[in-house]
Design a protein around this motif. Structure first.
Motif, PDB file in Angstrom:
ATOM      1  N   ARG A 177       0.838  -1.205   0.000  1.00 53.33           N
ATOM      2  CA  ARG A 177       0.000   0.000   0.000  1.00 53.33           C
ATOM      3  C   ARG A 177       0.875   1.258   0.000  1.00 53.33           C
ATOM      4  N   ILE A 217       2.473   1.648  -3.455  1.00 50.22           N
ATOM      5  CA  ILE A 217       1.525   2.108  -4.476  1.00 50.22           C
ATOM      6  C   ILE A 217       1.186   3.590  -4.274  1.00 50.22           C
ATOM      7  N   ASN A 218       1.035   4.002  -2.992  1.00 49.51           N
ATOM      8  CA  ASN A 218       0.766   5.412  -2.736  1.00 49.51           C
ATOM      9  C   ASN A 218       1.937   6.284  -3.169  1.00 49.51           C
ATOM     10  N   ASP A 219       3.170   5.831  -2.961  1.00 48.17           N
ATOM     11  CA  ASP A 219       4.331   6.605  -3.406  1.00 48.17           C
ATOM     12  C   ASP A 219       4.403   6.701  -4.927  1.00 48.17           C
ATOM     13  N   MET A 220       4.006   5.632  -5.611  1.00 48.65           N
ATOM     14  CA  MET A 220       4.015   5.654  -7.074  1.00 48.65           C
ATOM     15  C   MET A 220       2.994   6.657  -7.600  1.00 48.65           C
ATOM     16  N   HIS A 221       1.856   6.735  -6.957  1.00 47.53           N
ATOM     17  CA  HIS A 221       0.801   7.665  -7.412  1.00 47.53           C
ATOM     18  C   HIS A 221       1.182   9.123  -7.134  1.00 47.53           C
ATOM     19  N   ARG A 222       1.969   9.388  -6.106  1.00 47.41           N
ATOM     20  CA  ARG A 222       2.378  10.753  -5.812  1.00 47.41           C
ATOM     21  C   ARG A 222       3.561  11.195  -6.714  1.00 47.41           C
ATOM     22  N   GLY A 223       4.187  10.266  -7.354  1.00 47.46           N
ATOM     23  CA  GLY A 223       5.273  10.598  -8.277  1.00 47.46           C
ATOM     24  C   GLY A 223       6.603  10.794  -7.604  1.00 47.46           C
ATOM     25  N   ARG A 224       6.876  10.155  -6.516  1.00 46.27           N
ATOM     26  CA  ARG A 224       8.163  10.323  -5.839  1.00 46.27           C
ATOM     27  C   ARG A 224       9.212   9.455  -6.399  1.00 46.27           C
TER      28      ARG A 224
END
Length: 101
Positions: free
Chosen positions: A91, A94-101
């Motif tokens: 989780r 996936i959240n880091d991928m969506h924020r673009g980090r």
């Protein structure tokens, strides 16, 4: 040891009818009970040593089954915790991928 002991058939008690004071009909004596069939199977006789061995064997079986059940419970618990940790890590990734980090 566990078989019942019956008196011989010759000494079976007879019914005693009390004397009646009225002109009532006499009370009939109860019918003889049917003979009990004798089993031809040998009886199991436990000596103190064999009873102790049987108790020790039963205790060992209980301990082994308990250990197996506890180990299965621990395996399920550890698997559940590891799946929960993997879910949290995925989780976060996936959240880091969506924020673009």
């Amino acid at each position: 040891m566990f078989t019942p002991k019956y008196p011989p058939r010759d000494t079976a008690p007879t019914a005693i009818v009390p004397p009646s004071t009225t002109d009532a009909a006499p009370i009939p004596s109860p019918a003889q009970a049917a003979p009990v069939p004798v089993s031809n199977r040998p009886t199991v006789q436990l000596t103190p040593g064999s009873a102790l061995a049987l108790a020790a064997g039963g205790g060992a079986v209980v301990l082994v089954v308990g250990a197996v059940l506890v180990s299965l419970l621990l395996a399920v618990a550890i698997t559940g915790v590891s799946v929960a940790v993997v879910a949290v890590v995925l989780r976060l990734l996936i959240n880091d991928m969506h924020r673009g980090r």
